[in-house]
Design a protein around this motif. Structure first.
Motif, PDB file in Angstrom:
ATOM      1  N   HIS A 130     -11.052  -5.644  -1.538  1.00  0.00           N
ATOM      2  CA  HIS A 130      -9.650  -5.491  -1.111  1.00  0.00           C
ATOM      3  C   HIS A 130      -9.635  -5.201   0.381  1.00  0.00           C
ATOM      4  CE1 HIS A 130      -5.417  -4.270  -1.358  1.00  0.00           C
ATOM      5  NE2 HIS A 130      -5.738  -3.242  -0.602  1.00  0.00           N
ATOM      6  N   TRP A 146      -2.194   8.261  -1.714  1.00  0.00           N
ATOM      7  CA  TRP A 146      -1.385   7.845  -0.561  1.00  0.00           C
ATOM      8  C   TRP A 146       0.039   8.370  -0.700  1.00  0.00           C
ATOM      9  CZ3 TRP A 146       2.536   3.754  -0.668  1.00  0.00           C
ATOM     10  CH2 TRP A 146       2.811   3.288  -1.959  1.00  0.00           C
ATOM     11  N   GLN A 166      -0.344  -4.865  -8.501  1.00  0.00           N
ATOM     12  CA  GLN A 166      -0.692  -3.558  -7.941  1.00  0.00           C
ATOM     13  C   GLN A 166      -0.229  -2.434  -8.861  1.00  0.00           C
ATOM     14  OE1 GLN A 166       0.486  -3.132  -3.843  1.00  0.00           O
ATOM     15  NE2 GLN A 166      -0.579  -4.992  -3.209  1.00  0.00           N
ATOM     16  N   GLU A 204      -3.856  -1.518  -8.628  1.00  0.00           N
ATOM     17  CA  GLU A 204      -3.617  -0.305  -7.822  1.00  0.00           C
ATOM     18  C   GLU A 204      -2.718   0.662  -8.584  1.00  0.00           C
ATOM     19  OE1 GLU A 204      -2.186  -1.313  -3.879  1.00  0.00           O
ATOM     20  OE2 GLU A 204      -3.561  -3.008  -3.714  1.00  0.00           O
ATOM     21  N   SER A 256      -0.796  -6.243   6.887  1.00  0.00           N
ATOM     22  CA  SER A 256      -0.853  -4.832   7.277  1.00  0.00           C
ATOM     23  C   SER A 256      -2.310  -4.428   7.536  1.00  0.00           C
ATOM     24  CB  SER A 256      -0.252  -3.989   6.159  1.00  0.00           C
ATOM     25  OG  SER A 256      -0.317  -2.635   6.477  1.00  0.00           O
ATOM     26  N   GLN A 257      -2.491  -3.332   8.255  1.00  0.00           N
ATOM     27  CA  GLN A 257      -3.846  -2.902   8.628  1.00  0.00           C
ATOM     28  C   GLN A 257      -4.624  -4.087   9.212  1.00  0.00           C
ATOM     29  OE1 GLN A 257      -4.312  -0.563   4.833  1.00  0.00           O
ATOM     30  NE2 GLN A 257      -5.222   0.926   6.229  1.00  0.00           N
ATOM     31  N   HIS A 290       2.363  -0.131  -8.668  1.00  0.00           N
ATOM     32  CA  HIS A 290       2.798   1.166  -8.133  1.00  0.00           C
ATOM     33  C   HIS A 290       4.174   1.451  -8.708  1.00  0.00           C
ATOM     34  CE1 HIS A 290      -0.469   1.415  -5.265  1.00  0.00           C
ATOM     35  NE2 HIS A 290      -0.188   0.220  -4.800  1.00  0.00           N
ATOM     36  N   TRP A 340      -4.172  -9.987   4.951  1.00  0.00           N
ATOM     37  CA  TRP A 340      -3.005  -9.144   4.690  1.00  0.00           C
ATOM     38  C   TRP A 340      -2.305  -8.900   6.018  1.00  0.00           C
ATOM     39  CZ3 TRP A 340      -3.342  -3.172   3.588  1.00  0.00           C
ATOM     40  CH2 TRP A 340      -2.114  -2.707   3.074  1.00  0.00           C
ATOM     41  N   GLU A 391     -10.450   1.930  -0.705  1.00  0.00           N
ATOM     42  CA  GLU A 391      -9.013   2.146  -0.475  1.00  0.00           C
ATOM     43  C   GLU A 391      -8.595   1.600   0.892  1.00  0.00           C
ATOM     44  OE1 GLU A 391      -7.548   6.118  -1.042  1.00  0.00           O
ATOM     45  OE2 GLU A 391      -5.488   5.509  -0.635  1.00  0.00           O
ATOM     46  N   ASN A 392      -9.432   1.764   1.905  1.00  0.00           N
ATOM     47  CA  ASN A 392      -9.092   1.284   3.251  1.00  0.00           C
ATOM     48  C   ASN A 392     -10.234   0.579   3.982  1.00  0.00           C
ATOM     49  OD1 ASN A 392      -6.259   2.133   3.788  1.00  0.00           O
ATOM     50  ND2 ASN A 392      -7.079   4.162   3.309  1.00  0.00           N
ATOM     51  N   ASN A 438      -3.050 -10.768   0.152  1.00  0.00           N
ATOM     52  CA  ASN A 438      -2.342  -9.585  -0.331  1.00  0.00           C
ATOM     53  C   ASN A 438      -0.905  -9.581   0.183  1.00  0.00           C
ATOM     54  OD1 ASN A 438      -2.512  -7.037  -1.717  1.00  0.00           O
ATOM     55  ND2 ASN A 438      -2.558  -5.986   0.261  1.00  0.00           N
ATOM     56  N   GLU A 439       0.050  -9.398  -0.720  1.00  0.00           N
ATOM     57  CA  GLU A 439       1.448  -9.105  -0.355  1.00  0.00           C
ATOM     58  C   GLU A 439       2.076 -10.145   0.578  1.00  0.00           C
ATOM     59  OE1 GLU A 439       1.549  -5.083   1.113  1.00  0.00           O
ATOM     60  OE2 GLU A 439       0.450  -4.314  -0.615  1.00  0.00           O
TER      61      GLU A 439
HETATM   62  O1  G3I Z   1      -8.132   7.486   9.241  1.00  0.00           O
HETATM   63  C1  G3I Z   1      -6.980   7.848  10.031  1.00  0.00           C
HETATM   64  C2  G3I Z   1      -7.172   9.202  10.653  1.00  0.00           C
HETATM   65  O2  G3I Z   1      -8.249   9.143  11.539  1.00  0.00           O
HETATM   66  C3  G3I Z   1      -5.885   9.611  11.350  1.00  0.00           C
HETATM   67  O3  G3I Z   1      -6.008  10.905  11.836  1.00  0.00           O
HETATM   68  C4  G3I Z   1      -4.703   9.558  10.389  1.00  0.00           C
HETATM   69  C5  G3I Z   1      -3.380   9.888  11.069  1.00  0.00           C
HETATM   70  O4  G3I Z   1      -2.326   9.133  10.568  1.00  0.00           O
HETATM   71  O5  G3I Z   1      -4.625   8.251   9.855  1.00  0.00           O
HETATM   72  C6  G3I Z   1      -5.775   7.863   9.138  1.00  0.00           C
HETATM   73  O6  G3I Z   1      -5.581   6.580   8.651  1.00  0.00           O
HETATM   74  C7  G3I Z   1      -4.688   6.427   7.554  1.00  0.00           C
HETATM   75  C8  G3I Z   1      -5.437   5.759   6.402  1.00  0.00           C
HETATM   76  O7  G3I Z   1      -4.527   5.496   5.350  1.00  0.00           O
HETATM   77  C9  G3I Z   1      -6.587   6.630   5.876  1.00  0.00           C
HETATM   78  O8  G3I Z   1      -6.084   7.828   5.346  1.00  0.00           O
HETATM   79  C10 G3I Z   1      -3.525   5.543   7.986  1.00  0.00           C
HETATM   80  O9  G3I Z   1      -2.748   6.204   8.972  1.00  0.00           O
HETATM   81  C11 G3I Z   1      -2.673   5.199   6.802  1.00  0.00           C
HETATM   82  O10 G3I Z   1      -1.721   4.225   7.196  1.00  0.00           O
HETATM   83  C12 G3I Z   1      -3.519   4.608   5.705  1.00  0.00           C
HETATM   84  O11 G3I Z   1      -2.675   4.362   4.571  1.00  0.00           O
HETATM   85  C13 G3I Z   1      -3.180   3.451   3.628  1.00  0.00           C
HETATM   86  C14 G3I Z   1      -2.162   2.346   3.409  1.00  0.00           C
HETATM   87  O12 G3I Z   1      -2.647   1.460   2.405  1.00  0.00           O
HETATM   88  C15 G3I Z   1      -1.912   1.540   4.664  1.00  0.00           C
HETATM   89  O13 G3I Z   1      -1.048   0.504   4.410  1.00  0.00           O
HETATM   90  C16 G3I Z   1      -3.404   4.193   2.326  1.00  0.00           C
HETATM   91  O14 G3I Z   1      -4.481   5.143   2.480  1.00  0.00           O
HETATM   92  C17 G3I Z   1      -3.786   3.217   1.209  1.00  0.00           C
HETATM   93  O15 G3I Z   1      -3.775   3.866  -0.025  1.00  0.00           O
HETATM   94  C18 G3I Z   1      -2.752   2.097   1.158  1.00  0.00           C
HETATM   95  O16 G3I Z   1      -3.150   1.167   0.169  1.00  0.00           O
HETATM   96  C19 G3I Z   1      -2.232   0.094  -0.020  1.00  0.00           C
HETATM   97  C20 G3I Z   1      -3.059  -1.112  -0.458  1.00  0.00           C
HETATM   98  O17 G3I Z   1      -4.073  -1.385   0.484  1.00  0.00           O
HETATM   99  C21 G3I Z   1      -2.170  -2.342  -0.650  1.00  0.00           C
HETATM  100  N1  G3I Z   1      -1.105  -2.060  -1.579  1.00  0.00           N
HETATM  101  C22 G3I Z   1      -0.310  -0.878  -1.279  1.00  0.00           C
HETATM  102  C23 G3I Z   1      -1.195   0.355  -1.140  1.00  0.00           C
HETATM  103  C24 G3I Z   1      -0.375   1.607  -0.936  1.00  0.00           C
HETATM  104  O18 G3I Z   1       0.333   1.568   0.265  1.00  0.00           O
END
Ligand code: G3I
Length: 457
Positions: A124, A322, A250, A281, A130-131, A252, A128, A87-88, A171-172
Motif C-alpha cells: 500500500h 489515525w 477500505q 483498512e 495523497s502523500q 472506514h 495515489w 500504514e505509511n 488508490n482513491e
Molecule cells: O511522521 C510525521 C512526524 O514526523 C510529524 O511530526 C507529524 C506532524 O504532523 O506528522 C507525521 O506524519 C504523519 C503520518 O501520518 C505518520 O503519523 C502525517 O502528518 C499524517 O498525515 C499521516 O496520516 C496518515 C494518512 O493516511 C495520510 O493521508 C495516517 O497515518 C494513515 O493512517 C492514513 O492512511 C490512509 C490510507 O493510506 C488510505 N486510506 C485512508 C487512510 C486513512 O486516512
C-alpha cells in the motif's frame, strides 16, 4: 473479586451477547441476500489470524514502523495477525521523496518483520494523489509523468518481487459525493482517463504473480454514485482484459458512513465480475456492543462471499489509530481486547482469544537469531495482575522443521514431535516475566512456529 476476575467474567458476559449478535446478523444475511454464512464452527482457534486461516482467509493489520519497538504492540501484532500493510512507509513520499532517489530503509523493516513472523504482505500503495511528493504533483508533461509513474511502480514492485501477496496499484481515484467522477489528481489532469489502466499494465509486467487491486473508500453501499462508478470501471477493465485481480474496500466506518445492511451484496456483485475482494483498512468508530455488532456484521459479510479473501484492520490499537478519538479498532490503548475483538473472533469461528489463555498469563514469540540452516526463537511469558505458581504453553513447529535444543525450561513432546509443551513450576509474581528459548532446524521451512495460549495456576 479481583480486577482480573472482574475483567474475565465481564468478557464472558460480552461473549454471550456477541454470540447472540452474530446469530442475529447471520439471520439478516440470509433474509437479505439468500446467502447462508457459516459463523462459528466449533474450533479452538484463539487468535484472529488462526481463526481466519481456518476459514481460508487472512487477518491483517496496518503497522507503523515506529511502534515496533513497543513490546505490547509487537506482541499483539505477532500473536493476532498474519498479514501486514505498512500504514505509511510504503507510500510514494516515503519511498521516492525526490526524483529517482529511492529509500527503502524504513519500508524494509516492515517486510523483514513479516518475513520473520511468517506473515503475508499487502503493498500500500503505488499510485495515489495523497502523500505524493510535490515534485510529482508539479509535473505538467504527459510523457514525463508517464515515465515517472512507470519508474515508481516498476522499481518498488521489483524491490519486493515475490514477497507481496496483493498490491494496491491505484488508490482513491474517484471523487467523494454524488458525481461518480474521477478525482482531479495530477495523474487524471495530465494523463487523462487512461492512467489507471496504464498503472495496472505496468504493475502486471513488474510482478506477474502479485494480486493487483484497485483500492477505495465509501464504496460499501451498493447504490451510491461512487460505488457504481468504481464498479463500472472494474467491469470495463475485466471486459477489455486490463489486468485487475482485486478490489480493496477500505471500510472506514462511522455514523456518517455506517456499515451497510447488505454489505455482502456489494462485495458479491464485485466478486461476480471475476475479481477477488478484500477489506483493506477496516475500522469502525464507536464502542461496546454496538461497535462489536458492526464488526461482526462486516466479518460475516466477508465470510458470506467466497471471493473475499481477507480482512485488514487499520491499526493494532486505538491509541495509535489515525482517528484515535473514534476508538475504532479491536484493541484498546492498553492492548486489552475489546468486545469488537471477541465479536470478530467468534464470527470467524474462534473462541477464547485475547492472548490471555486463562487470563492469568500471556506469551509472545520472537525470532532472535538466524543461520543458514536454523533459527533461534524466544518465548516471553508474562503474569497478569496476580501472581501465578506455575505456567505452561505449547510451541508447534511446521514439519519438516525440528526443535534441536531448548533452554530455560522443561520441555515435553507429543507423539508427532512437532508440538513441544514448555512448563514451569517456579511461578511468577504479579506482572513478572520470564522467557525460554529453542533452536529450530528449518529443513527448508522458515515459517515461525505457532504459539499456544498461556495456561497458569
Ligand atoms: O511522521 C510525521 C512526524 O514526523 C510529524 O511530526 C507529524 C506532524 O504532523 O506528522 C507525521 O506524519 C504523519 C503520518 O501520518 C505518520 O503519523 C502525517 O502528518 C499524517 O498525515 C499521516 O496520516 C496518515 C494518512 O493516511 C495520510 O493521508 C495516517 O497515518 C494513515 O493512517 C492514513 O492512511 C490512509 C490510507 O493510506 C488510505 N486510506 C485512508 C487512510 C486513512 O486516512
Amino acid at each position: 473479586m479481583s480486577t482480573a476476575h472482574q475483567r474475565r467474567s465481564g468478557l464472558r458476559r460480552a461473549g454471550t451477547r456477541i454470540r447472540k449478535v452474530v446469530a442475529a446478523v447471520a439471520v439478516g444475511a440470509v433474509t437479505a441476500g439468500g446467502l447462508v454464512a457459516a459463523a462459528g464452527t466449533a474450533s479452538a482457534q484463539t487468535t484472529l489470524g488462526d481463526a481466519a486461516a481456518a476459514q481460508g482467509r487472512y487477518f491483517g493489520t496496518a503497522v507503523a514502523v515506529d511502534r515496533l519497538g513497543e513490546p505490547d504492540y509487537t506482541a499483539t501484532l505477532n500473536r493476532e495477525f498474519n498479514s501486514i500493510t505498512a500504514e505509511n512507509s510504503w507510500k510514494w513520499e516515503s519511498l521516492q521523496p525526490s526524483p529517482g532517489y529511492f529509500d527503502f530503509s524504513t519500508a524494509d523493516r516492515i517486510a523483514e518483520h513479516a518475513r520473520q513472523q511468517g506473515m503475508e504482505l499487502r503493498g500500500h500503495t503505488l499510485v495515489w494523489h495523497s502523500q505524493l511528493p510535490s515534485w510529482v504533483e508539479n509535473i505538467g508533461s504527459a510523457d514525463e509523468l508517464r515515465a515517472v509513474m512507470r519508474n515508481h511502480i516498476t522499481t518498488v514492485m521489483e524491490h519486493y518481487k515475490g514477497q507481496v501477496r496483493s498490491w494496491d496499484v491505484v488508490n482513491e481515484a474517484f471523487e467523494d459525493g454524488n458525481s461518480g467522477a474521477r478525482r482531479n489528481s495530477v495523474f487524471q489532469r495530465v494523463l487523462g482517463d487512461s492512467w489507471i489502466e496504464e498503472a495496472f499494465w505496468i504493475a502486471r509486467e513488474a510482478d506477474p504473480n502479485a494480486t493487483l487491486c484497485y483500492n477505495d473508500y465509501n464504496t460499501d453501499a451498493w447504490n451510491t454514485a461512487k460505488t457504481q462508478a468504481v464498479y463500472n470501471m472494474v467491469a470495463d477493465f475485466v471486459s477489455r482484459g486490463v489486468p485487475i485481480d482485486c478490489v480493496g474496500f477500505q471500510a472506514h466506518f462511522n455514523s456518517g458512513n455506517p456499515v451497510p445492511e447488505n454489505y455482502h451484496i456489494t462485495l458479491q456483485n464485485f466478486a461476480d465480475l471475476g475479481v477477488e475482494v478484500q477489506l483493506t483498512e477496516l475500522d469502525i468508530a464507536g464502542s461496546g456492543a454496538s461497535q462489536a455488532e458492526q464488526y461482526a456484521g462486516v466479518t460475516l459479510a466477508c465470510l458470506a462471499v467466497p471471493q473475499c479473501t481477507g480482512i485488514t484492520v487499520w491499526g493494532v490499537t486505538d491509541k495509535y489509530s489515525w482517528r484515535a478519538e473514534d476508538t475504532p479498532l479491536l484493541f484498546d490503548g492498553n492492548y486489552n481486547p475489546k468486545q469488537a475483538y471477541y465479536a470478530v473472533l467468534e464470527t470467524l469461528g474462534g473462541s477464547g482469544g485475547g492472548g490471555g489463555g486463562d487470563g492469568a498469563c500471556t506469551v509472545t514469540y520472537e525470532e532472535t537469531e538466524r543461520w543458514g540452516d536454523r533459527f533461534n526463537g524466544r518465548v516471553t511469558v508474562r503474569a497478569g495482575d496476580e501472581a501465578i505458581s506455575s505456567w505452561s504453553t505449547t510451541v508447534t513447529v511446521h514439519p519438516p522443521q525440528r526443535i534441536s535444543a531448548t533452554w530455560n525450561g522443561d520441555p515435553s513432546w507429543d507423539a508427532s514431535g512437532n508440538v513441544m509443551t514448555m512448563r514451569s513450576n517456579s511461578g511468577l509474581p504479579a506482572g513478572g516475566q520470564t522467557s525460554f528459548g529453542f533452536t529450530v532446524m528449518a529443513n527448508g521451512n522458515w515459517t515461525a512456529p505457532i504459539l499456544g495460549s498461556c495456561v497458569a495456576s
